[in-house]
Design a protein around this motif. Structure first.
Motif, PDB file in Angstrom:
ATOM      1  N   THR A  91     -10.137 -12.978 -11.270  1.00 57.51           N
ATOM      2  CA  THR A  91      -8.623 -12.964 -11.377  1.00 57.51           C
ATOM      3  C   THR A  91      -7.938 -13.645 -12.646  1.00 57.51           C
ATOM      4  O   THR A  91      -7.060 -13.217 -13.307  1.00 57.51           O
ATOM      5  CB  THR A  91      -7.991 -13.568 -10.259  1.00 57.51           C
ATOM      6  OG1 THR A  91      -8.611 -13.096  -9.161  1.00 57.51           O
ATOM      7  CG2 THR A  91      -6.447 -13.449 -10.191  1.00 57.51           C
ATOM      8  N   SER A 147      -5.859 -11.099 -14.870  1.00 61.32           N
ATOM      9  CA  SER A 147      -4.563 -11.346 -14.820  1.00 61.32           C
ATOM     10  C   SER A 147      -3.670 -11.833 -15.938  1.00 61.32           C
ATOM     11  O   SER A 147      -2.397 -11.090 -16.199  1.00 61.32           O
ATOM     12  CB  SER A 147      -4.118 -12.385 -13.633  1.00 61.32           C
ATOM     13  OG  SER A 147      -2.869 -12.397 -13.401  1.00 61.32           O
ATOM     14  N   SER A 160      -0.520  -8.986 -17.170  1.00 63.55           N
ATOM     15  CA  SER A 160       0.723  -9.509 -16.870  1.00 63.55           C
ATOM     16  C   SER A 160       1.191 -10.385 -17.834  1.00 63.55           C
ATOM     17  O   SER A 160       0.212 -10.994 -18.729  1.00 63.55           O
ATOM     18  CB  SER A 160       0.868 -10.283 -15.716  1.00 63.55           C
ATOM     19  OG  SER A 160       0.191 -11.480 -15.510  1.00 63.55           O
ATOM     20  N   GLU A 203       2.179 -13.697 -17.413  1.00 62.59           N
ATOM     21  CA  GLU A 203       1.899 -14.939 -16.951  1.00 62.59           C
ATOM     22  C   GLU A 203       0.556 -15.407 -17.533  1.00 62.59           C
ATOM     23  O   GLU A 203      -0.214 -14.810 -17.554  1.00 62.59           O
ATOM     24  CB  GLU A 203       1.883 -14.894 -15.513  1.00 62.59           C
ATOM     25  CG  GLU A 203       3.274 -14.552 -14.813  1.00 62.59           C
ATOM     26  CD  GLU A 203       3.435 -14.824 -13.494  1.00 62.59           C
ATOM     27  OE1 GLU A 203       2.092 -14.786 -12.777  1.00 62.59           O
ATOM     28  OE2 GLU A 203       4.635 -14.260 -12.620  1.00 62.59           O
ATOM     29  N   PRO A 260      -2.730 -16.653 -13.194  1.00 60.32           N
ATOM     30  CA  PRO A 260      -2.353 -16.025 -11.905  1.00 60.32           C
ATOM     31  C   PRO A 260      -1.596 -16.724 -10.939  1.00 60.32           C
ATOM     32  O   PRO A 260      -1.683 -17.802 -10.741  1.00 60.32           O
ATOM     33  CB  PRO A 260      -3.867 -15.685 -11.462  1.00 60.32           C
ATOM     34  CG  PRO A 260      -4.649 -15.862 -12.719  1.00 60.32           C
ATOM     35  CD  PRO A 260      -4.197 -16.847 -13.164  1.00 60.32           C
ATOM     36  N   ARG A 261      -0.904 -15.894 -10.173  1.00 60.51           N
ATOM     37  CA  ARG A 261      -0.150 -16.597  -9.032  1.00 60.51           C
ATOM     38  C   ARG A 261      -0.872 -16.704  -7.870  1.00 60.51           C
ATOM     39  O   ARG A 261      -1.891 -15.879  -7.823  1.00 60.51           O
ATOM     40  CB  ARG A 261       1.076 -15.663  -8.881  1.00 60.51           C
ATOM     41  CG  ARG A 261       2.174 -15.585  -9.852  1.00 60.51           C
ATOM     42  CD  ARG A 261       3.342 -14.672  -9.218  1.00 60.51           C
ATOM     43  NE  ARG A 261       3.960 -14.950  -7.974  1.00 60.51           N
ATOM     44  CZ  ARG A 261       4.001 -14.016  -7.088  1.00 60.51           C
ATOM     45  NH1 ARG A 261       3.519 -12.802  -7.316  1.00 60.51           N
ATOM     46  NH2 ARG A 261       4.623 -14.638  -5.993  1.00 60.51           N
ATOM     47  N   GLN A 301      -2.202 -13.370  -6.001  1.00 59.99           N
ATOM     48  CA  GLN A 301      -3.245 -12.698  -6.666  1.00 59.99           C
ATOM     49  C   GLN A 301      -4.553 -13.321  -6.463  1.00 59.99           C
ATOM     50  O   GLN A 301      -5.582 -12.810  -6.426  1.00 59.99           O
ATOM     51  CB  GLN A 301      -3.053 -12.762  -8.318  1.00 59.99           C
ATOM     52  CG  GLN A 301      -1.587 -11.746  -8.755  1.00 59.99           C
ATOM     53  CD  GLN A 301      -1.625 -12.039 -10.067  1.00 59.99           C
ATOM     54  OE1 GLN A 301      -1.453 -13.066 -10.703  1.00 59.99           O
ATOM     55  NE2 GLN A 301      -0.961 -10.975 -10.629  1.00 59.99           N
ATOM     56  N   LEU A 361      -7.516  -6.142  -9.005  1.00 64.64           N
ATOM     57  CA  LEU A 361      -6.409  -6.215  -9.910  1.00 64.64           C
ATOM     58  C   LEU A 361      -6.120  -5.028 -10.522  1.00 64.64           C
ATOM     59  O   LEU A 361      -4.830  -4.756 -10.687  1.00 64.64           O
ATOM     60  CB  LEU A 361      -6.738  -7.216 -10.917  1.00 64.64           C
ATOM     61  CG  LEU A 361      -6.773  -8.886 -10.530  1.00 64.64           C
ATOM     62  CD1 LEU A 361      -7.153  -9.728 -11.431  1.00 64.64           C
ATOM     63  CD2 LEU A 361      -5.260  -9.101 -10.148  1.00 64.64           C
ATOM     64  N   ARG A 388      -2.570  -2.630 -10.693  1.00 63.97           N
ATOM     65  CA  ARG A 388      -1.728  -2.343 -11.976  1.00 63.97           C
ATOM     66  C   ARG A 388      -1.719  -0.628 -12.174  1.00 63.97           C
ATOM     67  O   ARG A 388      -0.885  -0.078 -12.471  1.00 63.97           O
ATOM     68  CB  ARG A 388      -2.634  -2.818 -13.048  1.00 63.97           C
ATOM     69  CG  ARG A 388      -2.080  -2.392 -14.542  1.00 63.97           C
ATOM     70  CD  ARG A 388      -0.726  -3.001 -14.531  1.00 63.97           C
ATOM     71  NE  ARG A 388      -0.219  -2.709 -15.700  1.00 63.97           N
ATOM     72  CZ  ARG A 388       0.464  -1.571 -16.390  1.00 63.97           C
ATOM     73  NH1 ARG A 388       0.562  -0.711 -15.421  1.00 63.97           N
ATOM     74  NH2 ARG A 388       0.986  -1.434 -17.575  1.00 63.97           N
TER      75      ARG A 388
END
Length: 412
Positions: A265, A269, A273, A275, A278-279, A282, A319, A323
């Protein structure tokens, strides 16, 4: 509108009453506790060796499985700002009903003797597995069905899930102790087919951006849910391998897969994204994917580096699915997947089935030793060749997808 709300409450109340009375009557007529004794004293007509030896059962694992189903799956839907609190409550209702219904149906299929169902501790664990599959299915339709429809989904879903499990683990003799197929794959595609039948074009735009729900409450739920997954899921995947020391591989492989999927991740990630990290949602999804891929292969000789590779691939696939696959499901196939069960359970479950098939082909008496009989009960005595067992493992995948698709269409 008040009249409509009152009618909905009455329908839910009435359905709950009728289903509970039905369960009570069926339990009163058919259900009896199985003898708490050694397998040698078990009635010979019962298949007491089929993943249900209460004498070898460990009480802490029994608690772990229930905690996993109740808390982890309930918190998995709580991160959704619009549906979270109510969906967590409905998840508990589904667990309460599905457990009873699964014990009955699986009892009729596996433990029916002289007109009675023999219920033991492992009967509840097996029912927990089936309940987990239904909770996965509800994630695909969350927010678009009411509680009454959720109960009907559980009623029909448990029926088809029990039939699928009976065919795979019974006559076919598939080795799937951690339930890559019977829980993750079945639950995901059953829910997706229900979602396809219930497709509502006018809601597609409104719901399109809902899953990436930001906010403190959503992150807190995701943190707690992820922690529960890390603690209890290895016990969940190894519960049916408690005989002798066969659970060691399942637990260790699950942890290796889990950590690798989590690292995946952090690899992908930031690329997909904007960011930098990762959040938590995720990471939660990656944890689920890492566990799903080890369902079938967990008790096999994956080796530590093999489990790391499988988990890493599952995390990447999950992931990439969010996407690239999710937009295709929505735009081309008209499938609205609220919680992304296709990416966290479906694709990793399929990958786990393929990995289990490959490992079955590589199984030998020299590498497995005494564990060969525990993992592959039909290969060790010579009833099947390794090639035959691998073909059975592989053929279980399209059969599960077929039953999930047909059952999901009917339920939808």
């Amino acid at each position: 509108m008040p009249e409509h709300a009152a009618a909905s409450r009455l329908r839910l109340s009435g359905l709950c009453f009728l289903l509970q009375i039905l369960n009570i009557l069926l339990f009163a007529v058919f259900a009896r506790y199985s003898p708490e004794s050694s397998p040698g004293r078990c009635p010979p007509q019962l298949d007491c060796g089929q993943r249900n030896q209460d004498s070898a059962f460990q009480q802490p694992r029994f608690w772990d499985v229930h905690i996993q189903v109740l808390l982890s799956f309930g918190l998995l839907v709580a991160f959704l700002g619009r549906y979270g609190p109510g969906s967590a409550a409905i998840s508990i209702l589904i667990v309460a009903f599905a457990l009873q219904w699964a014990v009955l149906l699986q009892g009729f299929l596996n433990f029916f003797l002289n007109g009675k169902i023999y219920v033991g501790a492992q009967s509840m664990v097996s029912a927990d597995f089936c309940t987990a599959a239904i909770l996965i299915s509800t994630g695909a339709v969350l927010g678009r069905v009411n509680p009454v429809q959720m109960l009907l989904l559980a009623l029909l879903g448990v029926t088809v899930c029990s039939l699928n499990e009976y065919i795979l683990l019974g006559p076919m003799g598939v080795s799937d102790s951690g339930r890559s197929l019977t829980v993750h794959t079945f639950g995901a595609y059953f829910g997706l087919m229900v979602s396809r039948v219930l497709y509502q074009p006018h809601e597609d735009k409104r719901k399109r951006g809902e899953r990436p729900d930001t906010g403190h409450q959503a992150d807190v739920f995701a943190v707690v849910g992820t922690v529960y997954l890390w603690i209890f899921w290895p016990s969940f995947t190894s519960t049916t391998t408690v005989r002798d020391n066969a659970e060691n591989w399942a637990v260790l492989n699950a942890y290796f897969s889990l950590v690798a999927s989590t690292v995946a991740t952090f690899v992908l990630s930031p690329v997909l994204s904007e960011e930098s990290t990762p959040r938590m949602v995720q990471i939660q999804d990656a944890t689920l994917a890492g566990m799903a891929v080890m369902g079938m292969a967990g008790e096999m000789l994956v080796t530590p580096f093999g489990a790391l590779i499988a988990g890493f691939l599952a995390g990447l696939i999950s992931l990439l699915g969010f996407r690239f696959f999710t937009p295709v499901l929505r735009s081309r196939l008209k499938i609205q997947d609220t919680c992304g069960v296709h990416n966290t359970h479906g694709l990793p479950g399929i990958l786990g089935a393929l990995l289990g098939t490959l490992l079955t082909l590589l199984a030998t008496a020299d590498s497995y030793g005494d564990r060969l009989e525990l993992v592959f009960p039909l290969i060790a005595p010579g009833s099947r060749t390794v090639t035959d067992q691998a073909f059975i493992q592989l053929s279980a995948l399209p059969l599960t997808l077929l039953l999930a698709a047909l059952g999901g269409c009917l339920t939808g």
